[in-house]
Design an enzyme around this catalytic site. Sequence first.
Site, PDB file in Angstrom:
ATOM      1  N   TYR A  91       5.530  29.623 -45.419  1.00  0.00           N
ATOM      2  CA  TYR A  91       4.805  28.416 -44.984  1.00  0.00           C
ATOM      3  C   TYR A  91       3.821  27.967 -46.070  1.00  0.00           C
ATOM      4  O   TYR A  91       3.838  26.815 -46.502  1.00  0.00           O
ATOM      5  CB  TYR A  91       4.069  28.702 -43.664  1.00  0.00           C
ATOM      6  CG  TYR A  91       3.076  27.630 -43.308  1.00  0.00           C
ATOM      7  CD1 TYR A  91       3.501  26.338 -43.003  1.00  0.00           C
ATOM      8  CD2 TYR A  91       1.705  27.890 -43.301  1.00  0.00           C
ATOM      9  CE1 TYR A  91       2.587  25.350 -42.702  1.00  0.00           C
ATOM     10  CE2 TYR A  91       0.791  26.910 -42.996  1.00  0.00           C
ATOM     11  CZ  TYR A  91       1.233  25.638 -42.697  1.00  0.00           C
ATOM     12  OH  TYR A  91       0.324  24.651 -42.407  1.00  0.00           O
TER      13      TYR A  91
ATOM     14  N   THR B 119      -2.951  23.302 -46.501  1.00  0.00           N
ATOM     15  CA  THR B 119      -3.451  24.370 -45.633  1.00  0.00           C
ATOM     16  C   THR B 119      -4.195  25.442 -46.418  1.00  0.00           C
ATOM     17  O   THR B 119      -3.889  25.675 -47.601  1.00  0.00           O
ATOM     18  CB  THR B 119      -2.262  25.025 -44.894  1.00  0.00           C
ATOM     19  OG1 THR B 119      -2.705  26.239 -44.282  1.00  0.00           O
ATOM     20  CG2 THR B 119      -1.119  25.387 -45.829  1.00  0.00           C
TER      21      THR B 119
END
Length: 329
Positions: free
Chosen positions: A141, A117
């Site tokens: 995350y 990501t």
Amino acid sequence: MTVLVTGGAGYIGSHMVLELLEAGETVVVLDNLTTGFWWAVPKEVTLIEGDMGDQALVGRVIAEHGIEAIIHFAARIVVPESVADPLGYYLNNTSKTRNLIECAVKGGVKRIIFSSTAAVYGDVKVNPVTEDTPQNPVSPYGRSKLMSEWMLQDTARAHGLAYVILRYFNVAGADPKGRTGQSTAGATHLIKVACQTAIGDRPEMAIFGTDYPTPDGTCLRDYIQVTDLARAHMAALKYLRGGGESGIFNCGYGRGYSVREIVDVVKQVSGVDFRVVLQPRRPGDPPAIVAEAARARAILGWQPIHDDVAAIVGQALAWEKALRVRNAA
Ligand code: UFG
């Protein structure tokens, strides 16, 4: 040559499965169905309901199906949730990925494609970001994904595994043929929220922050269409099968749209002038993050074909309407 897709019943994974099937591949999906949906997996695909961290199960699946490559999507992906539950994120995204990688090594799987990501970059000072931009994730995350990248790289060096790590920017839209889309309840993503507001599922939506140092004061993001993203994985699979060297690739179009621009596109495409309220900044949002994705085009041979924000919004809108019919049935 069978491909194992973890998280294949989820948003991006279900688009991946469609691309693989269209290319004539044999596919096995492993998904625990916590955020995925069984109906998102085509009937001709073997769907195994289970956890990608369950080594006994994964070992069996690899052996029984002769898995040649793993495309690993299964993860938790909500940034604020990761702040509230870091251990849950490190368990699911990092520890279980470690288990999966170990199963790949023990089972003789030679290729892994991993969903990473843009969150690994954190608050960037200069845009667009290249794969060599320093990684400084600001959320659990982002850190959970960056740690997985490191594990994969270290393991590849030690055990002769080949990998492609794809760092996704803002994934949006839906299958242009309407077969699957973003179906997660309570999604927080801008285009989905705006489409839900346009069709009346929400009374209004918020723009979080209008005082950013950007041309119109709202955040800039690089929105990549989900089928194009799945096609980047197809390119990566072909590349690895052809003996390509392991590597990391950004997946975006290299153009930033502001939140206001996106809201305007959704209003235009839907023909609905829905209510928008201006709210303070949402914690943790970087002002702007845009990909430099030349490497994926040059090395993987990726050629995006859906780089059209109005079309992306049109697909998201069509999917939202279809989902409403499905949920009402
Ligand atoms: N936004 C609004 N209103 C909304 C929803 C979002 O104004 O109702 C704004 C956000 O504040 C942000 C932009 O729209 O400025 C995009 O927000 P999203 O939630 O759609 O996406 P993010 O950029 O926050 O997150 C995405 C992925 C993450 C990934 C991150 C990396 O969803 O998984 O990019 O930068 F970690």
